[in-house]
Write a protein that holds these residues in place. Structure first.
Motif, PDB file in Angstrom:
ATOM      1  N   ALA A  73      31.018 -67.587 -68.417  1.00  0.00           N
ATOM      2  CA  ALA A  73      30.908 -66.510 -67.428  1.00  0.00           C
ATOM      3  C   ALA A  73      29.772 -66.785 -66.451  1.00  0.00           C
ATOM      4  N   ARG A  74      28.639 -67.217 -66.966  1.00  0.00           N
ATOM      5  CA  ARG A  74      27.498 -67.530 -66.097  1.00  0.00           C
ATOM      6  C   ARG A  74      27.803 -68.700 -65.171  1.00  0.00           C
ATOM      7  N   MET A  75      28.481 -69.709 -65.696  1.00  0.00           N
ATOM      8  CA  MET A  75      28.865 -70.859 -64.873  1.00  0.00           C
ATOM      9  C   MET A  75      29.757 -70.422 -63.708  1.00  0.00           C
ATOM     10  N   LEU A  76      30.741 -69.569 -64.023  1.00  0.00           N
ATOM     11  CA  LEU A  76      31.675 -69.120 -62.995  1.00  0.00           C
ATOM     12  C   LEU A  76      30.971 -68.279 -61.933  1.00  0.00           C
ATOM     13  N   ALA A 132      25.108 -75.646 -59.581  1.00  0.00           N
ATOM     14  CA  ALA A 132      25.159 -74.258 -60.059  1.00  0.00           C
ATOM     15  C   ALA A 132      25.755 -74.206 -61.464  1.00  0.00           C
ATOM     16  N   ILE A 133      26.857 -74.913 -61.665  1.00  0.00           N
ATOM     17  CA  ILE A 133      27.529 -74.923 -62.968  1.00  0.00           C
ATOM     18  C   ILE A 133      26.653 -75.573 -64.033  1.00  0.00           C
ATOM     19  N   ALA A 134      26.105 -76.743 -63.708  1.00  0.00           N
ATOM     20  CA  ALA A 134      25.282 -77.471 -64.680  1.00  0.00           C
ATOM     21  C   ALA A 134      24.042 -76.679 -65.065  1.00  0.00           C
ATOM     22  N   SER A 135      23.390 -76.072 -64.080  1.00  0.00           N
ATOM     23  CA  SER A 135      22.174 -75.299 -64.357  1.00  0.00           C
ATOM     24  C   SER A 135      22.484 -74.055 -65.180  1.00  0.00           C
ATOM     25  N   ALA A 136      23.607 -73.412 -64.880  1.00  0.00           N
ATOM     26  CA  ALA A 136      23.989 -72.220 -65.635  1.00  0.00           C
ATOM     27  C   ALA A 136      24.306 -72.578 -67.084  1.00  0.00           C
ATOM     28  N   TYR A 137      25.001 -73.689 -67.276  1.00  0.00           N
ATOM     29  CA  TYR A 137      25.315 -74.138 -68.636  1.00  0.00           C
ATOM     30  C   TYR A 137      24.029 -74.505 -69.383  1.00  0.00           C
ATOM     31  N   SER A 180      21.183 -70.533 -56.898  1.00  0.00           N
ATOM     32  CA  SER A 180      22.249 -69.617 -57.311  1.00  0.00           C
ATOM     33  C   SER A 180      22.233 -69.407 -58.815  1.00  0.00           C
ATOM     34  N   SER A 181      22.071 -70.494 -59.560  1.00  0.00           N
ATOM     35  CA  SER A 181      21.994 -70.384 -61.016  1.00  0.00           C
ATOM     36  C   SER A 181      20.761 -69.599 -61.440  1.00  0.00           C
ATOM     37  N   GLY A 182      19.652 -69.800 -60.728  1.00  0.00           N
ATOM     38  CA  GLY A 182      18.429 -69.052 -61.032  1.00  0.00           C
ATOM     39  C   GLY A 182      18.610 -67.558 -60.844  1.00  0.00           C
ATOM     40  N   VAL A 183      19.300 -67.184 -59.766  1.00  0.00           N
ATOM     41  CA  VAL A 183      19.572 -65.763 -59.508  1.00  0.00           C
ATOM     42  C   VAL A 183      20.443 -65.183 -60.621  1.00  0.00           C
ATOM     43  N   TRP A 188      21.268 -61.905 -65.295  1.00  0.00           N
ATOM     44  CA  TRP A 188      21.830 -61.907 -66.652  1.00  0.00           C
ATOM     45  C   TRP A 188      20.824 -61.350 -67.653  1.00  0.00           C
ATOM     46  N   ARG A 189      19.560 -61.790 -67.528  1.00  0.00           N
ATOM     47  CA  ARG A 189      18.521 -61.299 -68.442  1.00  0.00           C
ATOM     48  C   ARG A 189      18.323 -59.796 -68.305  1.00  0.00           C
ATOM     49  N   ILE A 190      18.368 -59.312 -67.071  1.00  0.00           N
ATOM     50  CA  ILE A 190      18.203 -57.874 -66.838  1.00  0.00           C
ATOM     51  C   ILE A 190      19.365 -57.096 -67.460  1.00  0.00           C
ATOM     52  N   VAL A 191      20.591 -57.603 -67.258  1.00  0.00           N
ATOM     53  CA  VAL A 191      21.781 -56.942 -67.815  1.00  0.00           C
ATOM     54  C   VAL A 191      21.711 -56.921 -69.339  1.00  0.00           C
TER      55      VAL A 191
END
Length: 199
Positions: A73-76, A132-137, A180-183, A188-191
């Motif tokens: 989900a984060r990657m997407l 974005a995908i790699a960083s999110a993963y 983008s991944s950082g955002v 995500w942490r807040i949610v």
């Protein structure tokens, strides 16, 4: 020397790097190695990247693995944010792609709103999406950070020898993807803090 002059000098130096990279890439563009690298790097294209994200998400769902599902989900989401950001820049900056540039003036980015793909070199969408995908993963599976980021780097780097992008296009794309991944990680942490979900 003024800050404006410093910025102009830095910009000219960057354009000089782009020009030299383009000249070198043009000589190797048709080689088998470059063609194969280009085909493999197409995983960074939007449809393939979305399929990759969806595959991770669905695998997590099938395995009832909340962590893997969350990674997908984060990657997407990170990919879609990076895609929106790079598109916003592309629609405000015109720059001929290396394969279509006829002279050094064509290589320079300038304000513009062209929708022609060959005028939309800046920034690299493959680089933005892959990073974005790699960083999110990697944010979910830090033990896999190095291979994930190396994979994104390979997708990004392949854009230069195939004459799809200049080094500065690739650098800008990587920065957009990482941001983008950082955002997404921050949100995500807040949610998670608010909802206490297990992903």
């Amino acid at each position: 020397m003024s800050k404006k002059q410093d910025a102009q000098d830095a910009g000219e130096a960057l354009l000089d790097i782009d020009h030299k990279a383009h000249a070198a890439a043009e000589q190797k563009r048709g080689s088998l190695t470059v063609r194969v690298a280009g085909m493999l790097s197409d995983i960074g294209d939007q449809p393939q990247a979305r399929m990759l994200c969806a595959g991770v998400l669905l695998l997590g769902l099938a395995r009832r693995d909340a962590r893997l599902f969350g990674a997908g989900a984060r990657m997407l989401v990170a990919h879609e944010l990076a895609t929106a950001a790079k598109s916003a820049v592309k629609h405000r900056v015109d720059r001929r792609r290396p394969r279509s540039a006829s002279d050094r003036d064509d290589e320079k980015p300038r304000p513009g709103h062209s929708r022609d793909k060959e005028d939309n070199s800046f920034p690299s969408g493959h680089s933005a999406g892959a990073m974005a995908i790699a960083s999110a993963y990697a944010a979910v599976y830090p033990q896999h950070r190095v291979p994930a980021l190396l994979g994104a780097g390979a997708v990004a780097a392949a854009q230069i020898p195939r004459c799809a992008h200049y080094p500065s296009d690739v650098g800008a794309g990587l920065a957009i993807g990482a941001a983008s991944s950082g955002v997404v990680s921050l949100v995500w942490r807040i949610v998670l803090r608010l909802t206490r979900l297990p992903v």
